[in-house]
Scaffold this active site. Structure first.
Site, PDB file in Angstrom:
ATOM      1  N   GLU A   1       0.834  -1.193   0.000  1.00  0.00           N
ATOM      2  CA  GLU A   1       0.000   0.000   0.000  1.00  0.00           C
ATOM      3  C   GLU A   1       0.880   1.259   0.000  1.00  0.00           C
ATOM      4  O   GLU A   1       1.833   1.363   0.786  1.00  0.00           O
ATOM      5  CB  GLU A   1      -0.877  -0.049   1.260  1.00  0.00           C
ATOM      6  CG  GLU A   1      -1.789   1.112   1.492  1.00  0.00           C
ATOM      7  CD  GLU A   1      -2.598   0.935   2.777  1.00  0.00           C
ATOM      8  OE1 GLU A   1      -3.572   1.686   2.954  1.00  0.00           O
ATOM      9  OE2 GLU A   1      -2.257   0.045   3.597  1.00  0.00           O
TER      10      GLU A   1
ATOM     11  N   LYS B   1      -9.218   2.221  -2.138  1.00  0.00           N
ATOM     12  CA  LYS B   1      -9.487   1.574  -0.856  1.00  0.00           C
ATOM     13  C   LYS B   1     -10.884   1.953  -0.380  1.00  0.00           C
ATOM     14  O   LYS B   1     -11.298   3.114  -0.464  1.00  0.00           O
ATOM     15  CB  LYS B   1      -8.433   2.011   0.158  1.00  0.00           C
ATOM     16  CG  LYS B   1      -8.467   1.304   1.499  1.00  0.00           C
ATOM     17  CD  LYS B   1      -7.266   1.723   2.332  1.00  0.00           C
ATOM     18  CE  LYS B   1      -7.169   0.985   3.657  1.00  0.00           C
ATOM     19  NZ  LYS B   1      -5.938   1.353   4.392  1.00  0.00           N
TER      20      LYS B   1
ATOM     21  N   CYS C   1      -5.395  -3.281   2.339  1.00  0.00           N
ATOM     22  CA  CYS C   1      -5.180  -3.335   3.789  1.00  0.00           C
ATOM     23  C   CYS C   1      -6.454  -3.527   4.602  1.00  0.00           C
ATOM     24  O   CYS C   1      -6.983  -4.618   4.696  1.00  0.00           O
ATOM     25  CB  CYS C   1      -4.426  -2.085   4.241  1.00  0.00           C
ATOM     26  SG  CYS C   1      -3.654  -2.297   5.871  1.00  0.00           S
TER      27      CYS C   1
ATOM     28  N   GLY D   1      -5.175 -61.169   9.237  1.00  0.00           N
ATOM     29  CA  GLY D   1      -3.801 -60.776   9.532  1.00  0.00           C
ATOM     30  C   GLY D   1      -3.314 -59.656   8.645  1.00  0.00           C
ATOM     31  O   GLY D   1      -2.156 -59.266   8.700  1.00  0.00           O
TER      32      GLY D   1
ATOM     33  N   LEU E   1      -3.934 -55.571   6.980  1.00  0.00           N
ATOM     34  CA  LEU E   1      -4.172 -54.261   7.558  1.00  0.00           C
ATOM     35  C   LEU E   1      -5.655 -53.905   7.644  1.00  0.00           C
ATOM     36  O   LEU E   1      -6.115 -53.368   8.656  1.00  0.00           O
ATOM     37  CB  LEU E   1      -3.444 -53.197   6.739  1.00  0.00           C
ATOM     38  CG  LEU E   1      -1.926 -53.093   6.934  1.00  0.00           C
ATOM     39  CD1 LEU E   1      -1.321 -52.152   5.899  1.00  0.00           C
ATOM     40  CD2 LEU E   1      -1.607 -52.589   8.341  1.00  0.00           C
TER      41      LEU E   1
ATOM     42  N   THR F   1     -14.575 -54.866   5.818  1.00  0.00           N
ATOM     43  CA  THR F   1     -13.180 -54.479   6.040  1.00  0.00           C
ATOM     44  C   THR F   1     -12.558 -53.738   4.859  1.00  0.00           C
ATOM     45  O   THR F   1     -11.487 -53.154   4.990  1.00  0.00           O
ATOM     46  CB  THR F   1     -12.325 -55.728   6.336  1.00  0.00           C
ATOM     47  OG1 THR F   1     -12.332 -56.585   5.185  1.00  0.00           O
ATOM     48  CG2 THR F   1     -12.871 -56.490   7.536  1.00  0.00           C
TER      49      THR F   1
ATOM     50  N   TRP G   1     -11.098 -53.763  -6.283  1.00  0.00           N
ATOM     51  CA  TRP G   1     -10.257 -54.877  -5.842  1.00  0.00           C
ATOM     52  C   TRP G   1     -10.987 -55.662  -4.743  1.00  0.00           C
ATOM     53  O   TRP G   1     -10.597 -55.703  -3.590  1.00  0.00           O
ATOM     54  CB  TRP G   1      -8.908 -54.352  -5.358  1.00  0.00           C
ATOM     55  CG  TRP G   1      -7.864 -55.414  -5.172  1.00  0.00           C
ATOM     56  CD1 TRP G   1      -7.312 -55.817  -4.000  1.00  0.00           C
ATOM     57  CD2 TRP G   1      -7.222 -56.192  -6.186  1.00  0.00           C
ATOM     58  NE1 TRP G   1      -6.378 -56.815  -4.213  1.00  0.00           N
ATOM     59  CE2 TRP G   1      -6.307 -57.066  -5.566  1.00  0.00           C
ATOM     60  CE3 TRP G   1      -7.349 -56.251  -7.583  1.00  0.00           C
ATOM     61  CZ2 TRP G   1      -5.509 -57.954  -6.263  1.00  0.00           C
ATOM     62  CZ3 TRP G   1      -6.555 -57.155  -8.278  1.00  0.00           C
ATOM     63  CH2 TRP G   1      -5.651 -57.988  -7.618  1.00  0.00           C
TER      64      TRP G   1
ATOM     65  N   LYS H   1     -19.801 -52.269  -8.975  1.00  0.00           N
ATOM     66  CA  LYS H   1     -19.622 -52.722  -7.591  1.00  0.00           C
ATOM     67  C   LYS H   1     -19.924 -51.593  -6.611  1.00  0.00           C
ATOM     68  O   LYS H   1     -20.532 -51.804  -5.555  1.00  0.00           O
ATOM     69  CB  LYS H   1     -18.191 -53.226  -7.372  1.00  0.00           C
ATOM     70  CG  LYS H   1     -17.830 -54.484  -8.130  1.00  0.00           C
ATOM     71  CD  LYS H   1     -16.409 -54.928  -7.804  1.00  0.00           C
ATOM     72  CE  LYS H   1     -16.010 -56.181  -8.594  1.00  0.00           C
ATOM     73  NZ  LYS H   1     -14.620 -56.607  -8.301  1.00  0.00           N
TER      74      LYS H   1
END
Length: 646
Positions: free
Chosen positions: A47, A116, A172, A361, A363, A468, A478, A606
């Site tokens: 400014e 301004k 500003c 077993g 993740l 899951t 998948w 799906k």
């Protein structure tokens, strides 16, 4: 588009001497020279930088005001041959009034002048002593520096060849108002907002200022470029720091060190394509634009931007997983709590106080089990009402089986082992399938057998089958249709694979006893696999998912940018090449991106019938919520664009 929707902007705070217009102009020109060739589209100065903000009653001197006009004329001449937009602060006399303005310059021309609106006149500020507000302007065009220029706050500067790239300016205090002028310019199409400021420093003011900039960029779904006066302003009563900020949609892209003694500059690419995509999706933004419409004047400009081959802006290779540890811990806690709350509500609603989970077993099933355990603890239901069923098949390894047994015992669930090998062999015989043929039938028979067992046990004990599968698997399809694809409540359905690992690690470190944590560490180090094909000669996992469909970190990256910001393949490749530089080649990225698109389009059927489950982040593929797509859409347009990328 060679720039992939990116434009480069800069915020600059030059050295000045108060009221020494010649010195200040020279410093501004020095900086303009330095940024030449840096592909800067817009450069924002502070400014009143031509005169200095702290001139006080000297603003009443015609000599200073006329010198400022001459200086702007000199900067215009100096800018010839450059198509960078320069936003320069100067006092501009219009008829009998003086305005605090942003003068917008490009290639020798003044594109417009923005005055301004809000003049601070409290505490240490008394701007109304010298300046008039934009609301008092009686004209919409002025002759300045012997050039006719649009004048007003209703001006947006729009790129003729890139319609989504529009810039609005404010000054500003405008930002500190309850409804800043930038709110209206953004609703009228400005995707980049610039602020020419002279904000002084007080204790904690810098942090508050940064929050203002971040919040305004977030509220407007835009980029915000903020430039403030530096330490060479008068220190009679105040000190300035040269605070420079560039924000985008609530995040800071670049911030300067404050209190620098020399001219300071920050630069960053801002993503106009991403912002435009967000605005199209955000119907509240659209409705706000309709409710708060103000007519604007668009001043067109053109630029010859260099092709963008790489960017210095950070592109997170793992956008679902915060790189900052404290942020990651906070995110994991929040997500885990959402999962637990979602499952708790479903259990209370159905009055089924038992859960059935197939544990392998791996993740995903581990995370689902941990969610169930915490849910039952929260509801005051004994963990023995969680039926954890492990169903070894042809590909189950000792490592995953042993980890399953140890974890279920440590968590004190109702554990049961049901071997599916004989059932699968009988089914092969019934349908006439040769068990030596390790094809999709071989794999899916096992997946469906497991799901049937879980559903039947759930019926028997009057419980819920807890799904899951994670977001990445849902995106890629998948899963086995009507096999592990199906459950009664899917707690992981909007958690991507890259985040599953972080969640399990966080739960291990923060929510589990020592014995459970010890098992979880080994699960975290186990390769991702459905274990549907026989183990190798050493008894190790032979079927590794990422060797078949590609790295999950790439697929999650593709998914994020494809769905979150509607990025086309060309841009995703560009971003991935920058994010994974040195890890994957461009050809590898293209290969797996093709795989991603083919599977994503082919597997929509799906997703059209997936079970209920909680949304935990910005991306969900629920057909009842975030993603609605025909199952027979063609992928050819996307694949063809990938082929075009050299």
């Amino acid at each position: 588009m060679d720039n992939y929707g990116f434009v480069r902007v800069a915020a600059i705070s030059p050295k000045i001497k108060v009221a020494d217009v010649k010195y200040n102009t020279d410093e501004i020109m020095k900086v303009i020279s330095k940024i030449a060739g840096e592909n800067i589209s817009a450069a924002v100065f502070p400014e009143l930088c031509v005169t200095g903000y702290t001139c006080g009653d000297l603003f009443g001197q015609d000599l200073l005001i006329d010198a400022a006009e001459d200086a702007i004329g000199g900067i215009c001449e100096f800018s010839k041959g450059s198509d960078t937009l320069l936003f320069v602060g100067a006092p501009v006399k219009v008829n009998q009034f003086l305005f605090n303005c942003a003068v917008v310059i490009q290639n020798g021309n003044i594109l417009g002048i923005v005055p301004k609106t809000y003049l601070p006149n409290y505490s240490e500020f008394y701007e109304k002593r010298w300046f008039s507000s934009a609301t008092e302007a009686a004209c919409d065009e002025v002759n300045y520096c012997k050039r006719n220029a649009p004048f007003g706050t209703d001006i947006i500067f729009a790129d003729k060849n890139f319609p989504e790239y529009c810039i609005g300016a404010e000054i500003c205090e405008d930002l500190w108002a309850p409804v800043p002028p930038s709110s209206y310019t953004a609703l009228s199409g400005a995707t980049v907002l610039v602020n020419l400021s002279a904000s002084n420093e007080l204790v904690n003011k810098a942090a508050y200022r940064e929050e203002l900039v971040k919040q305004q960029s977030a509220r407007l779904i835009g980029a915000y470029v903020y430039s403030s006066s530096g330490v060479h302003e008068s220190t009679t009563d105040l000190v300035f720091s040269g605070h420079l900020l560039i924000a985008e949609n609530g995040g800071i892209l670049s911030e300067s060190k404050r209190f620098e003694r020399d001219s300071a500059k920050i630069e960053s690419y801002v993503d106009i394509q991403k912002l435009s995509s967000e605005r199209r999706k955000n119907l509240t933004f659209r409705d706000s634009a309709a409710d708060n419409y103000k007519p604007v004047r668009k001043v067109l400009f053109t630029q010859n931007r260099d092709r963008v081959n790489s960017i210095d802006r950070f592109i997170d290779p793992h956008p679902f997983v915060p790189s900052d540890i404290s942020t990651r811990d906070s995110r994991c806690r929040e997500i885990f709590n959402i999962q637990v709350a979602g499952l708790a509500k479903r259990i209370e609603h159905t009055k089924d106080s038992r859960a059935v989970i197939g544990v392998s077993g791996g993740l995903d099933s581990t995370l689902a089990l941990l969610v169930a355990v915490k849910t039952f603890d929260a509801l005051g239901i004994g963990r023995d009402n969680i039926y954890t069923i492990t169903m070894p098949g042809f590909g189950t390894t000792d490592r995953t089986y042993n980890n399953t047994v140890k974890l279920c015992n440590a968590l004190k669930t109702n554990f049961k082992k049901i071997d599916i090998v004989n059932a699968a062999l009988l089914h092969f015989k019934d349908i006439g399938h040769d068990p030596s043929v390790l094809d999709v039938t071989y794999e899916n028979v096992q997946a469906r057998e497991r799901t049937q067992i879980l559903m039947d046990i759930a019926n028997k004990v009057k419980g819920l089958v807890i799904g899951t599968g994670d977001l990445s698997e849902i995106a890629l399809g998948w899963s086995t249709y009507n096999g592990d694809h199906m459950s009664m409540y899917a707690v992981n359905c909007s958690v991507p694979k890259t985040l599953v690992r972080s969640l399990v690690k966080w739960v291990s470190e923060n929510e589990m006893d020592e014995d459970s944590s010890h098992v979880l560490v080994d699960i975290l180090n186990t390769p991702v696999s459905p274990e549907l094909l026989p183990a190798d000669k050493s008894g190790n996992i032979s079927q590794k998912t990422e060797e078949i469909i590609g790295p999950y970190e790439l697929h999650d990256f593709f998914l994020y940018h494809f769905l979150r910001y509607d990025a086309p393949p060309s841009k995703i490749i560009f971003l991935a090449c920058n994010a994974f530089r040195g890890k994957y080649t461009k050809e590898e990225i293209k290969k797996w991106l093709k795989c991603f698109y083919k599977r994503f389009f082919a597997m929509q059927f799906k997703r059209s019938c997936i079970p209920d489950g909680p949304k935990v982040g910005t991306i969900s593929l629920s057909p009842r919520g975030d993603w609605r797509m025909p199952s027979d859409a063609s992928v050819e347009v996307w694949l063809k664009e990938i082929e075009k990328q050299d």
